[in-house]
Design an enzyme around this catalytic site. Structure first.
Site, PDB file in Angstrom:
ATOM      1  N   GLY A  46     -10.591  27.358 -44.201  1.00 58.57           N
ATOM      2  CA  GLY A  46     -11.233  26.096 -43.855  1.00 58.57           C
ATOM      3  C   GLY A  46     -11.167  25.892 -42.358  1.00 58.57           C
ATOM      4  O   GLY A  46     -10.424  26.587 -41.646  1.00 58.57           O
ATOM      5  N   CYS A  95      -2.087  26.117 -41.050  1.00 57.04           N
ATOM      6  CA  CYS A  95      -3.153  25.467 -40.274  1.00 57.04           C
ATOM      7  C   CYS A  95      -3.475  26.375 -39.095  1.00 57.04           C
ATOM      8  O   CYS A  95      -2.562  26.865 -38.409  1.00 57.04           O
ATOM      9  CB  CYS A  95      -2.670  24.106 -39.776  1.00 57.04           C
ATOM     10  SG  CYS A  95      -3.917  23.223 -38.815  1.00 57.04           S
ATOM     11  N   LEU A  96      -4.765  26.585 -38.856  1.00 57.66           N
ATOM     12  CA  LEU A  96      -5.157  27.465 -37.750  1.00 57.66           C
ATOM     13  C   LEU A  96      -4.801  26.848 -36.402  1.00 57.66           C
ATOM     14  O   LEU A  96      -4.708  27.559 -35.410  1.00 57.66           O
ATOM     15  CB  LEU A  96      -6.656  27.774 -37.834  1.00 57.66           C
ATOM     16  CG  LEU A  96      -7.085  28.560 -39.092  1.00 57.66           C
ATOM     17  CD1 LEU A  96      -8.603  28.720 -39.125  1.00 57.66           C
ATOM     18  CD2 LEU A  96      -6.407  29.929 -39.159  1.00 57.66           C
ATOM     19  N   HIS A 137      -6.980  18.770 -46.756  1.00 59.84           N
ATOM     20  CA  HIS A 137      -6.421  19.186 -45.453  1.00 59.84           C
ATOM     21  C   HIS A 137      -7.495  19.035 -44.367  1.00 59.84           C
ATOM     22  O   HIS A 137      -7.211  18.532 -43.263  1.00 59.84           O
ATOM     23  CB  HIS A 137      -5.949  20.643 -45.582  1.00 59.84           C
ATOM     24  CG  HIS A 137      -5.434  21.279 -44.338  1.00 59.84           C
ATOM     25  ND1 HIS A 137      -4.127  21.708 -44.200  1.00 59.84           N
ATOM     26  CD2 HIS A 137      -6.045  21.619 -43.160  1.00 59.84           C
ATOM     27  CE1 HIS A 137      -3.975  22.245 -43.002  1.00 59.84           C
ATOM     28  NE2 HIS A 137      -5.114  22.215 -42.356  1.00 59.84           N
ATOM     29  N   GLU A 138      -8.735  19.453 -44.679  1.00 55.43           N
ATOM     30  CA  GLU A 138      -9.812  19.401 -43.659  1.00 55.43           C
ATOM     31  C   GLU A 138     -10.235  17.966 -43.372  1.00 55.43           C
ATOM     32  O   GLU A 138     -10.469  17.604 -42.201  1.00 55.43           O
ATOM     33  CB  GLU A 138     -11.010  20.250 -44.101  1.00 55.43           C
ATOM     34  CG  GLU A 138     -10.722  21.727 -44.345  1.00 55.43           C
ATOM     35  CD  GLU A 138      -9.973  22.409 -43.220  1.00 55.43           C
ATOM     36  OE1 GLU A 138     -10.094  21.983 -42.067  1.00 55.43           O
ATOM     37  OE2 GLU A 138      -9.234  23.379 -43.512  1.00 55.43           O
ATOM     38  N   HIS A 141      -7.989  16.370 -41.024  1.00 59.18           N
ATOM     39  CA  HIS A 141      -8.280  16.713 -39.616  1.00 59.18           C
ATOM     40  C   HIS A 141      -9.288  15.732 -39.013  1.00 59.18           C
ATOM     41  O   HIS A 141      -9.193  15.374 -37.834  1.00 59.18           O
ATOM     42  CB  HIS A 141      -8.862  18.124 -39.498  1.00 59.18           C
ATOM     43  CG  HIS A 141      -7.844  19.220 -39.397  1.00 59.18           C
ATOM     44  ND1 HIS A 141      -6.918  19.277 -38.382  1.00 59.18           N
ATOM     45  CD2 HIS A 141      -7.624  20.330 -40.157  1.00 59.18           C
ATOM     46  CE1 HIS A 141      -6.170  20.366 -38.537  1.00 59.18           C
ATOM     47  NE2 HIS A 141      -6.573  21.029 -39.611  1.00 59.18           N
TER      48      HIS A 141
END
Ligand code: K1U
Ligand code: ZN
Length: 173
Positions: A46, A95-96, A137-138, A141
Site C-alpha cells: 500500500g 510502513c514504508l 493503515h492507508e 496516513h
C-alpha cells in the site's frame, strides 16, 4: 510512470490531514500510476499520497502477496470508512515511511469503504483480512496518523529515534 522518493518519519508532512481530491483529472490519474510504481518498487502492499509529499486523499494498494498470482492494483480517491466490524484482528504492521520496524496493531477485522475510482465513479466495497488492515493503515496516513501512534509512548519514541538516526546516516551517505 515514475517512482517517487518516500518520506521517512519524522516528517511534518506525514502528520498533516490531507485535502480531498476535487477532480479526478489526468494529473491525478498519473499520480496514482506513479504511486503504484513506487509501491511495487519499494516493495509494499500500500501507499498513501502524503508518503510521497502530496497532501491529497489518494491511496493505492495491492495486497496479493502469493508468488505468481495476478496483481490486483487499486487506486482509491477520497476513501471513507462507512462501517467497521466490532470483531478485531491483530496484524504485525510495517510502513514504508518507517523502514524495517514492525509492531502488532489491533484494528477492526472488516471495514466497508466508499471511494471514487480512476473514472471518478463512486464505489463501495467490504474488505477483510490483509486488505482490511492495509486500507485502514492507508486511510490513517491521510489523517496524519502512523501505525506507531497505536503503540505505547516508550516504544514509539524508540522507533522515532531509530528513524532519526537512519535519516542522519542517509543524509551523510
Ligand atoms: O503504507 C505503507 O507504508 C505501506 C505498508 C502497508 C502495510 C503493511 C502492513 C500492514 C498494513 C499496511 C507496506 O507495504 S510495508 C511493506 C510490506 O508490508 C510488505 C512488503 C513486501 C511484501 C509484503 C509486504
Ligand atoms: Zn505506512
Amino acid at each position: 510512470m515514475t517512482t517517487r522518493p518516500i518520506l521517512i518519519h519524522p516528517d511534518p508532512r506525514l502528520k498533516k490531514v490531507a485535502d480531498p481530491v476535487a477532480e479526478i483529472s489526468a494529473e491525478m490519474r498519473a499520480l496514482a500510476e506513479d504511486m503504484l510504481e513506487t509501491m511495487y518498487d519499494a516493495p509494499g502492499i500500500g501507499l498513501a499520497a502524503p508518503q510521497i509529499g502530496v497532501l491529497k486523499r489518494l491511496i493505492v494498494m495491492d495486497c496479493v502477496k502469493e508468488e505468481g498470482a495476478s496483481p490486483a492494483p487499486m487506486a482509491l480517491f477520497n476513501p471513507e470508512i462507512t462501517w467497521s466490524s466490532d470483531e478485531t484482528s491483530v496484524y504485525e504492521e510495517g510502513c514504508l515511511s518507517i523502514p524495517e520496524q514492525y509492531a502488532e496493531v489491533t484494528r477492526p477485522a472488516e471495514v466497508r469503504v466508499r471511494w471514487q475510482d480512476l473514472d471518478g465513479k463512486l464505489r463501495e466495497e467490504q474488505f477483510d483480512g490483509l486488505w482490511a488492515t492495509c486500507v485502514q493503515h492507508e486511510i490513517d496516513h491521510l489523517n496524519g496518523k502512523l501505525f506507531i501512534d497505536y503503540l505505547k509512548p516508550l516504544k514509539r519514541q524508540m522507533i522515532t529515534r531509530r528513524m532519526q538516526k537512519l535519516k542522519r546516516e542517509r543524509a551523510r551517505a
